[in-house]
Design an enzyme around this catalytic site. Structure first.
Site, PDB file in Angstrom:
ATOM      1  N   ASP A  32     -10.395   5.083  26.448  1.00  0.00           N
ATOM      2  CA  ASP A  32      -8.946   5.151  26.470  1.00  0.00           C
ATOM      3  C   ASP A  32      -8.534   5.413  27.917  1.00  0.00           C
ATOM      4  O   ASP A  32      -9.326   5.931  28.711  1.00  0.00           O
ATOM      5  CB  ASP A  32      -8.479   6.281  25.534  1.00  0.00           C
ATOM      6  CG  ASP A  32      -6.983   6.445  25.567  1.00  0.00           C
ATOM      7  OD1 ASP A  32      -6.260   5.420  25.490  1.00  0.00           O
ATOM      8  OD2 ASP A  32      -6.520   7.601  25.673  1.00  0.00           O
ATOM      9  N   ASP A  47      -4.985   6.697  29.228  1.00  0.00           N
ATOM     10  CA  ASP A  47      -4.132   7.860  29.482  1.00  0.00           C
ATOM     11  C   ASP A  47      -4.684   9.088  28.751  1.00  0.00           C
ATOM     12  O   ASP A  47      -4.839   9.092  27.529  1.00  0.00           O
ATOM     13  CB  ASP A  47      -2.698   7.573  29.037  1.00  0.00           C
ATOM     14  CG  ASP A  47      -2.127   6.320  29.707  1.00  0.00           C
ATOM     15  OD1 ASP A  47      -2.685   5.896  30.750  1.00  0.00           O
ATOM     16  OD2 ASP A  47      -1.148   5.764  29.191  1.00  0.00           O
TER      17      ASP A  47
HETATM   18 MG   LIG Z   1      -4.770   8.650  25.409  1.00  0.00          MG
END
Ligand SMILES: [Mg+2]
Length: 174
Positions: free
Chosen positions: A15, A17
């Site tokens: 992922d 962020d």
């Molecule tokens: Mg995230």
């Protein structure tokens, strides 16, 4: 969804962020690029252990009209370049700009197959990069990330937000 054929390369799906970079709330400007502690070292470590690093990121900020698709791509490219300069190789970035509350109809979708918790980005990456899903895993910071991993049939691990390199080292068995 058709059964994906088993590829050659193990991969780590990351992922963006809250895992690679700080989640300041829809990061998209160059000055928003702040890496999580140990991010570059973790990617380099995973590369060295033989894993392709593939970023899979929901980017509903595009659908919400906060920034353009081009800005999203430019920001991702800056992240990849900056990591590469630190010896951390990102093989590909998959980003999903669709959302069910999109302002722009072009980005409206009630449940896009790419938007996590759906596994679309993971499965597409697997097909496009000859990935062995049976030897791959995901690191995320939300339950939706882990659910996408589950739906793709791979293990998912919840990053605690501390040091990504320490987390990766632990996952690789010290
Ligand atoms: Mg995230």
């Amino acid at each position: 969804m058709t059964e994906s054929t088993e590829g050659r390369f193990p991969a780590v799906f990351l992922d963006r962020d809250g895992v690679l970079i700080e989640d300041c709330g829809y990061p998209h400007l160059d000055e928003h690029l702040v890496f999580m502690p140990g991010a570059a070292e973790a990617v380099a470590r995973l590369n060295k252990a033989g894993f392709l690093a593939i970023v899979v990121t929901n980017q509903s900020g595009v659908a919400r009209g906060l920034f353009s698709e081009q800005r999203m791509h430019d920001f991702n490219a800056l992240m990849v370049r900056t990591l590469a300069a630190r010896g951390a190789r990102i093989a590909a970035v998959y980003a999903c700009p669709f959302h069910d509350e999109a302002r722009d109809p072009a980005w409206h979708h009630p449940d896009h197959p790419d938007r996590k918790p759906n596994p679309g980005m993971i499965l597409r990456a697997a097909a496009e990069h000859d990935i062995a899903l049976s030897r791959s895993f995901l690191i995320g910071d939300r339950q939706g990330d882990l659910e996408a991993a589950r739906r793709a049939g791979i293990p998912g691990f919840l990053f605690d937000g501390q040091n990504l390199d320490a987390f990766a080292r632990e996952l690789l068995g010290g």
